[in-house]
Design an enzyme around this catalytic site. Structure first.
Site, short mmCIF file in Angstrom:
data_model
loop_
_atom_site.label_atom_id
_atom_site.label_comp_id
_atom_site.label_asym_id
_atom_site.label_seq_id
_atom_site.Cartn_x
_atom_site.Cartn_y
_atom_site.Cartn_z
N LEU A 144 0.84 -1.20 0.00
CA LEU A 144 0.00 0.00 0.00
C LEU A 144 0.88 1.25 0.00
CD1 LEU A 144 -2.91 -1.00 2.38
CD2 LEU A 144 -2.91 -0.82 -0.11
N HIS A 145 1.46 1.51 -1.14
CA HIS A 145 2.30 2.68 -1.34
C HIS A 145 1.74 3.48 -2.50
CE1 HIS A 145 5.31 1.32 1.50
NE2 HIS A 145 5.10 0.10 1.00
N ALA A 146 1.87 4.78 -2.45
CA ALA A 146 1.49 5.73 -3.50
C ALA A 146 0.16 5.38 -4.17
CB ALA A 146 2.62 5.86 -4.52
#
Length: 89
Positions: free
Chosen positions: A14-16
């Site tokens: 769960l990045h960017a």
């Protein structure tokens, strides 16, 4: 309060982009949803900064919780979203 354990399908976690897609979906729901790592503190699923702060990586398990009328349907929607590889969409 219903909750679900979900394995994150996005390869980078769960990045960017995946975090943004997830938090936007959570913000549209009629109930408050939280997300956290098992045994850790849960955060507001509508906040991209809080979700990024969890440092969730691909293959990690997270716990979703919701409260109120429609909680199960909200969790169904977010669970399905998290299981997909949002990096490739």
């Amino acid at each position: 309060m219903p909750e679900r354990k979900v394995t994150v399908g996005s390869t980078v976690g769960l990045h960017a982009r995946p975090a943004t897609i997830f938090t936007q979906a959570a913000a549209k729901l009629p109930v408050k949803v939280t997300i956290g790592k098992p045994g850790g503190n849960a955060v507001d699923a509508r906040s991209v900064l809080f979700v990024l702060g969890l440092d969730v990586r691909g293959g990690d398990e997270v716990v979703l919780s919701a409260d109120g009328e429609g909680a199960d349907a909200a969790l169904d929607e977010l669970e399905a979203l998290l299981q997909r590889d949002l990096d490739k969409e």
